[in-house]
Scaffold this active site. Structure first.
Site, PDB file in Angstrom:
ATOM      1  N   LYS A 184       5.587   4.256   0.234  1.00 33.46           N
ATOM      2  CA  LYS A 184       3.897   4.089  -0.539  1.00 33.46           C
ATOM      3  C   LYS A 184       3.197   4.042   0.546  1.00 33.46           C
ATOM      4  O   LYS A 184       3.975   4.062   1.877  1.00 33.46           O
ATOM      5  CB  LYS A 184       3.654   2.884  -1.653  1.00 33.46           C
TER       6      LYS A 184
HETATM    7  C1  LIG Z   1       5.055   3.070  -7.196  1.00 33.60           C
HETATM    8  C2  LIG Z   1       4.249   2.504  -8.316  1.00 33.60           C
HETATM    9  C3  LIG Z   1       5.060   1.201  -9.707  1.00 33.60           C
HETATM   10  C4  LIG Z   1       5.824   0.724  -9.550  1.00 33.60           C
HETATM   11  O1  LIG Z   1       5.762   0.245  -7.924  1.00 33.60           O
HETATM   12  P1  LIG Z   1       7.155  -0.702  -7.697  1.00 33.60           P
HETATM   13  O2  LIG Z   1       6.375  -1.175  -6.233  1.00 33.60           O
HETATM   14  O3  LIG Z   1       7.915   0.323  -6.571  1.00 33.60           O
HETATM   15  O4  LIG Z   1       7.155  -1.435  -9.123  1.00 33.60           O
HETATM   16  C5  LIG Z   1       3.514   1.209 -10.439  1.00 33.60           C
HETATM   17  N1  LIG Z   1       2.323   2.121 -10.885  1.00 33.60           N
HETATM   18  C6  LIG Z   1       2.413   3.312  -9.897  1.00 33.60           C
HETATM   19  C7  LIG Z   1       1.331   4.176 -10.658  1.00 33.60           C
HETATM   20  C8  LIG Z   1       3.834   3.496  -8.607  1.00 33.60           C
HETATM   21  O5  LIG Z   1       3.054   4.464  -8.304  1.00 33.60           O
END
Ligand SMILES: *Cc1c(COP(=O)(O)O)cnc(C)c1O
Length: 384
Positions: A184
């Site tokens: 991210k």
């Molecule tokens: C990455 C992601 C999540 C979950 O994030 P984590 O921190 O890995 O639990 C939820 N929704 C979307 C759209 C994502 O891309």
């Protein structure tokens, strides 16, 4: 194949961040403590949010935000199939039924015009997903939610730093969930956060985040001591560690610079790939916004390309270039087909996108030379 592997994502971790982690380890306090508190203050300041709770992941954040709705069997939560599985999974885990609406073909975001028709007497909440960091059209969405008394939980996993009509995601509206997974826009290893403007909801989320433990509840029965706590309801273990916050404290100030570089690369892809019949490129909506460019995700046109999406990903892999798949349409996963009766054909836009989408390499330390290599490799893959 002499060139080294180019991944589709790679975190940028500064020397200062590494030293902060070491300092945390040496401090004797490595789980939730002063660094998490400082990171939460920094998140509140950056996002303009009255409450920010640091968590072990965004999945934990979605789970808590949904649990705090106390859903009854049959209660519906509206989202789209063009998202990571966690968005739908947490609806089910919180006792809800996912009610899906299709996305727009050109932005991959929830088609907000379809929202009112999807609302039923059982609808409790709506989860817009800011796909790739492009804000959903929130004004009509919040208007419909207000009219029907729905909670809005924005899945902002891609969208830290994004802006809608001049306002930062997190600085207005109801509730937002951010992810700090390594792919991210900023990372704490694993990690996430919830922001909300609702004091009572924030209190409940904080309780559910950590075992349902309440020190205030104990103090209500007497003035002395604070070494006791009460359990007021069974809660989870979704707190962030100081080791993670040590990274976050140095990632957050770098975010705007990361987004600037991501934006430059995304705009360069748009320019380099313009006019290729093998691609349909992402489109920007007309309303003012700042795209966080978490992902750059064109759609492959298999007839013109001579290969489909999966063959394209394989061809780039053979040229030592990583790509990502975000996402196949979630309603077609076996669990959701079997449990809720979803079928191919239910959400044609999400299906067309899910069949053809590919995430090209995009990360702040990627160079123009890296990007030229990606474009050259796809030219070879397409026999262009
Ligand atoms: C990455 C992601 C999540 C979950 O994030 P984590 O921190 O890995 O639990 C939820 N929704 C979307 C759209 C994502 O891309």
């Amino acid at each position: 194949m002499s060139e080294e592997f180019l991944p589709f994502a790679r975190p940028s971790i500064s020397r200062e961040a590494i030293e902060e982690v070491v300092a945390c380890l040496e401090s004797g306090w490595i789980t939730t403590g002063p660094r998490v508190q400082k990171f939460e203050q920094a998140l509140k300041a950056y996002l303009g949010a009255p409450h920010a709770l640091a968590l072990s992941s965004a999945t934990a954040g979605l789970h808590l935000a949904l649990l705090a709705l106390d859903l009854k069997p049959g209660d519906e939560v509206i989202t789209t199939p063009m998202t990571f599985a966690a968005t739908l999974n947490t609806i089910v885990l919180a006792g809800g039924t996912p009610a899906l609406i299709d996305v727009e073909l050109d932005t991959y975001n929830m088609d907000v015009r379809r929202l009112e028709d999807a609302i039923t007497p059982r609808t409790r909440a709506v989860i817009p997903v800011h796909f790739a960091g492009l804000p959903v059209d929130l004004d009509p969405l919040y208007a419909a939610a207000a009219k029907h008394g729905l909670r809005v939980i924005e899945d902002a996993a891609h969208a830290i730093g994004a802006e809608y009509k001049g306002k930062r995601i997190g600085a207005f509206g109801d509730t937002q969930v951010f992810s700090f997974h390594p792919n991210k826009n900023i990372t704490t290893g694993e990690g996430g956060a919830i922001t909300t403007r609702d004091d009572k909801y924030a209190e409940r989320l904080a309780l559910l985040r950590f075992h349902g433990m309440d020190r205030e509840a104990w103090n209500r029965f007497g003035k002395t001591g604070n070494q006791h706590y009460e359990i007021v309801e069974p809660g989870f273990k979704y707190n962030m560690m100081d080791i993670q916050a040590a990274l976050g404290l140095h990632q957050l100030p770098a975010l705007d610079g990361f987004i600037a570089r991501r934006t430059a690369l995304a705009q360069r892809y748009q320019k380099l790939l313009a006019g290729w019949p093998q691609w349909t490129l992402p489109h920007a909506p007309a309303y003012p916004h700042r795209h966080a460019w978490h992902l750059y995700t064109p759609l492959i046109n298999p007839e013109a390309a001579g290969i489909d999406r999966d063959a394209f990903m394989q061809a780039l892999k053979e040229r030592n270039i990583g790509t990502g798949l975000h996402y196949r349409a979630a309603h077609l996963y076996p669990y959701y087909r079997d449990k809720f009766g979803f079928r191919r054909g239910d959400f044609p836009n999400a299906e067309a996108i899910g069949d053809r989408i590919v995430s090209l390499p995009l990360f702040p330390s990627m160079t123009d030379v890296d990007q030229d290599r990606v474009v050259a490799a796809m030219g070879e893959a397409f026999h262009r």
